[in-house]
Design a protein around this motif. Structure first.
Motif, PDB file in Angstrom:
ATOM      1  N   ALA A  15      50.210  34.515  32.088  1.00  0.00           N
ATOM      2  CA  ALA A  15      50.334  33.134  31.610  1.00  0.00           C
ATOM      3  C   ALA A  15      50.186  32.133  32.747  1.00  0.00           C
ATOM      4  CB  ALA A  15      51.676  32.946  30.904  1.00  0.00           C
ATOM      5  N   GLU A  16      50.770  32.439  33.902  1.00  0.00           N
ATOM      6  CA  GLU A  16      50.642  31.541  35.056  1.00  0.00           C
ATOM      7  C   GLU A  16      49.197  31.434  35.509  1.00  0.00           C
ATOM      8  OE1 GLU A  16      54.983  32.163  37.205  1.00  0.00           O
ATOM      9  OE2 GLU A  16      53.412  33.654  37.524  1.00  0.00           O
ATOM     10  N   LEU A  17      48.507  32.560  35.562  1.00  0.00           N
ATOM     11  CA  LEU A  17      47.110  32.557  35.984  1.00  0.00           C
ATOM     12  C   LEU A  17      46.220  31.894  34.942  1.00  0.00           C
ATOM     13  CD1 LEU A  17      46.884  36.112  37.557  1.00  0.00           C
ATOM     14  CD2 LEU A  17      46.874  33.916  38.772  1.00  0.00           C
ATOM     15  N   ASP A  18      46.467  32.177  33.676  1.00  0.00           N
ATOM     16  CA  ASP A  18      45.630  31.625  32.611  1.00  0.00           C
ATOM     17  C   ASP A  18      45.745  30.109  32.519  1.00  0.00           C
ATOM     18  OD1 ASP A  18      43.733  32.132  30.524  1.00  0.00           O
ATOM     19  OD2 ASP A  18      45.325  31.742  29.058  1.00  0.00           O
ATOM     20  N   ALA A  19      46.848  29.555  33.016  1.00  0.00           N
ATOM     21  CA  ALA A  19      47.038  28.106  32.997  1.00  0.00           C
ATOM     22  C   ALA A  19      46.187  27.400  34.063  1.00  0.00           C
ATOM     23  CB  ALA A  19      48.516  27.769  33.208  1.00  0.00           C
ATOM     24  N   LEU A  20      45.650  28.153  35.021  1.00  0.00           N
ATOM     25  CA  LEU A  20      44.836  27.577  36.088  1.00  0.00           C
ATOM     26  C   LEU A  20      43.407  27.333  35.607  1.00  0.00           C
ATOM     27  CD1 LEU A  20      45.953  29.911  39.021  1.00  0.00           C
ATOM     28  CD2 LEU A  20      46.764  27.583  38.526  1.00  0.00           C
ATOM     29  N   THR A  21      42.727  26.411  36.274  1.00  0.00           N
ATOM     30  CA  THR A  21      41.313  26.199  35.959  1.00  0.00           C
ATOM     31  C   THR A  21      40.511  27.400  36.458  1.00  0.00           C
ATOM     32  OG1 THR A  21      40.764  25.143  38.065  1.00  0.00           O
ATOM     33  CG2 THR A  21      41.589  23.692  36.297  1.00  0.00           C
ATOM     34  N   THR A  22      39.316  27.531  35.968  1.00  0.00           N
ATOM     35  CA  THR A  22      38.449  28.619  36.414  1.00  0.00           C
ATOM     36  C   THR A  22      38.182  28.510  37.910  1.00  0.00           C
ATOM     37  OG1 THR A  22      37.443  28.743  34.227  1.00  0.00           O
ATOM     38  CG2 THR A  22      36.226  29.773  36.043  1.00  0.00           C
ATOM     39  N   GLU A  23      37.998  27.312  38.398  1.00  0.00           N
ATOM     40  CA  GLU A  23      37.739  27.122  39.829  1.00  0.00           C
ATOM     41  C   GLU A  23      38.957  27.516  40.669  1.00  0.00           C
ATOM     42  OE1 GLU A  23      35.559  26.456  43.243  1.00  0.00           O
ATOM     43  OE2 GLU A  23      34.963  26.840  41.182  1.00  0.00           O
ATOM     44  N   GLU A  24      40.154  27.197  40.199  1.00  0.00           N
ATOM     45  CA  GLU A  24      41.367  27.619  40.927  1.00  0.00           C
ATOM     46  C   GLU A  24      41.484  29.142  40.945  1.00  0.00           C
ATOM     47  OE1 GLU A  24      44.560  24.036  40.266  1.00  0.00           O
ATOM     48  OE2 GLU A  24      44.019  25.230  38.513  1.00  0.00           O
ATOM     49  N   LEU A  25      41.181  29.760  39.818  1.00  0.00           N
ATOM     50  CA  LEU A  25      41.207  31.226  39.754  1.00  0.00           C
ATOM     51  C   LEU A  25      40.187  31.816  40.717  1.00  0.00           C
ATOM     52  CD1 LEU A  25      41.444  31.796  35.904  1.00  0.00           C
ATOM     53  CD2 LEU A  25      43.209  32.341  37.609  1.00  0.00           C
ATOM     54  N   ARG A  26      38.975  31.234  40.732  1.00  0.00           N
ATOM     55  CA  ARG A  26      37.943  31.731  41.624  1.00  0.00           C
ATOM     56  C   ARG A  26      38.387  31.617  43.075  1.00  0.00           C
ATOM     57  NH1 ARG A  26      35.019  30.336  45.419  1.00  0.00           N
ATOM     58  NH2 ARG A  26      35.546  28.146  45.203  1.00  0.00           N
ATOM     59  N   GLU A  27      38.941  30.462  43.439  1.00  0.00           N
ATOM     60  CA  GLU A  27      39.384  30.262  44.821  1.00  0.00           C
ATOM     61  C   GLU A  27      40.420  31.298  45.223  1.00  0.00           C
ATOM     62  OE1 GLU A  27      40.680  26.205  45.168  1.00  0.00           O
ATOM     63  OE2 GLU A  27      38.632  25.427  44.924  1.00  0.00           O
ATOM     64  N   ARG A  28      41.384  31.548  44.357  1.00  0.00           N
ATOM     65  CA  ARG A  28      42.427  32.526  44.671  1.00  0.00           C
ATOM     66  C   ARG A  28      41.870  33.948  44.756  1.00  0.00           C
ATOM     67  NH1 ARG A  28      48.088  31.057  41.687  1.00  0.00           N
ATOM     68  NH2 ARG A  28      48.174  28.874  42.300  1.00  0.00           N
ATOM     69  N   ALA A  29      41.032  34.310  43.787  1.00  0.00           N
ATOM     70  CA  ALA A  29      40.460  35.658  43.785  1.00  0.00           C
ATOM     71  C   ALA A  29      39.545  35.865  44.987  1.00  0.00           C
ATOM     72  CB  ALA A  29      39.708  35.912  42.481  1.00  0.00           C
ATOM     73  N   PHE A  30      38.732  34.868  45.306  1.00  0.00           N
ATOM     74  CA  PHE A  30      37.837  34.990  46.466  1.00  0.00           C
ATOM     75  C   PHE A  30      38.628  35.067  47.766  1.00  0.00           C
ATOM     76  CE2 PHE A  30      33.288  33.586  45.267  1.00  0.00           C
ATOM     77  CZ  PHE A  30      33.323  34.362  44.130  1.00  0.00           C
ATOM     78  N   ALA A  31      39.682  34.278  47.889  1.00  0.00           N
ATOM     79  CA  ALA A  31      40.501  34.327  49.103  1.00  0.00           C
ATOM     80  C   ALA A  31      41.107  35.718  49.281  1.00  0.00           C
ATOM     81  CB  ALA A  31      41.596  33.264  49.056  1.00  0.00           C
ATOM     82  N   LEU A  32      41.608  36.284  48.198  1.00  0.00           N
ATOM     83  CA  LEU A  32      42.190  37.626  48.262  1.00  0.00           C
ATOM     84  C   LEU A  32      41.129  38.667  48.586  1.00  0.00           C
ATOM     85  CD1 LEU A  32      44.612  39.500  47.940  1.00  0.00           C
ATOM     86  CD2 LEU A  32      44.157  39.517  45.466  1.00  0.00           C
ATOM     87  N   ALA A  33      39.967  38.571  47.946  1.00  0.00           N
ATOM     88  CA  ALA A  33      38.890  39.533  48.197  1.00  0.00           C
ATOM     89  C   ALA A  33      38.369  39.414  49.626  1.00  0.00           C
ATOM     90  CB  ALA A  33      37.759  39.331  47.192  1.00  0.00           C
ATOM     91  N   ARG A  34      38.328  38.193  50.149  1.00  0.00           N
ATOM     92  CA  ARG A  34      37.900  38.017  51.547  1.00  0.00           C
ATOM     93  C   ARG A  34      38.923  38.639  52.486  1.00  0.00           C
ATOM     94  NH1 ARG A  34      35.596  32.124  52.775  1.00  0.00           N
ATOM     95  NH2 ARG A  34      34.750  33.240  54.573  1.00  0.00           N
ATOM     96  N   GLU A  35      40.188  38.424  52.207  1.00  0.00           N
ATOM     97  CA  GLU A  35      41.260  39.005  53.019  1.00  0.00           C
ATOM     98  C   GLU A  35      41.180  40.529  53.018  1.00  0.00           C
ATOM     99  OE1 GLU A  35      45.941  39.525  52.167  1.00  0.00           O
ATOM    100  OE2 GLU A  35      45.251  37.439  52.218  1.00  0.00           O
ATOM    101  N   ARG A  36      40.860  41.091  51.872  1.00  0.00           N
ATOM    102  CA  ARG A  36      40.780  42.546  51.721  1.00  0.00           C
ATOM    103  C   ARG A  36      39.397  43.096  52.096  1.00  0.00           C
ATOM    104  NH1 ARG A  36      44.276  45.151  48.319  1.00  0.00           N
ATOM    105  NH2 ARG A  36      42.535  46.341  47.492  1.00  0.00           N
ATOM    106  N   ARG A  37      38.459  42.208  52.396  1.00  0.00           N
ATOM    107  CA  ARG A  37      37.066  42.588  52.691  1.00  0.00           C
ATOM    108  C   ARG A  37      36.495  43.453  51.563  1.00  0.00           C
ATOM    109  NH1 ARG A  37      39.163  41.210  57.335  1.00  0.00           N
ATOM    110  NH2 ARG A  37      38.060  40.895  59.278  1.00  0.00           N
ATOM    111  N   ASP A  38      36.715  42.967  50.365  1.00  0.00           N
ATOM    112  CA  ASP A  38      36.381  43.707  49.152  1.00  0.00           C
ATOM    113  C   ASP A  38      35.026  43.270  48.599  1.00  0.00           C
ATOM    114  OD1 ASP A  38      36.324  45.075  46.764  1.00  0.00           O
ATOM    115  OD2 ASP A  38      38.297  44.404  46.100  1.00  0.00           O
ATOM    116  N   LEU A  39      33.962  43.738  49.217  1.00  0.00           N
ATOM    117  CA  LEU A  39      32.612  43.391  48.766  1.00  0.00           C
ATOM    118  C   LEU A  39      32.362  43.887  47.343  1.00  0.00           C
ATOM    119  CD1 LEU A  39      30.038  41.968  49.613  1.00  0.00           C
ATOM    120  CD2 LEU A  39      29.244  44.124  50.577  1.00  0.00           C
TER     121      LEU A  39
END
Length: 102
Positions: A15-39
């Motif tokens: 519910a917390e994540l779904d309340a975010l805009t798509t761009e906010e979700l993208r920013e968070r997911a990309f930041a995490l994937a970059r941190e994890r080097r998850d190509l």
């Protein structure tokens, strides 16, 4: 929020994540994937974009020669300059899933 297995950080609820805009979700997911080097994550997202055939150079395998995570982010920016279009629901689901599972 619930506890995740990642260093004791609390994982956001759906519910917390779904309340975010798509761009906010993208920013968070990309930041995490970059941190994890998850190509592989970036590759899974690119496959759902309208211009996915142009991302064929990314195969998502961890030992693949070729693009780096930063190059994948740059490619994302190039492909999404005109909005998410009909892929938005699928991308939102992918971002939320990634954030909840990592």
């Amino acid at each position: 929020m619930t506890e995740s297995g990642s260093g004791g950080r609390a994982a956001p609820t759906f519910a917390e994540l779904d309340a975010l805009t798509t761009e906010e979700l993208r920013e968070r997911a990309f930041a995490l994937a970059r941190e994890r080097r998850d190509l592989g994550f970036f590759w899974s997202v690119f496959r759902h974009l309208p211009n996915a055939d142009e991302a064929a150079v990314l195969d998502g395998s961890p030992n693949a020669a070729g693009p780096t995570v930063d190059e994948a982010v740059a490619l994302w920016r190039e492909f999404t300059g005109h909005g998410y279009e009909e892929t938005e629901p699928l991308l939102r689901a992918a971002f939320i899933d990634y954030l909840q599972s990592h």
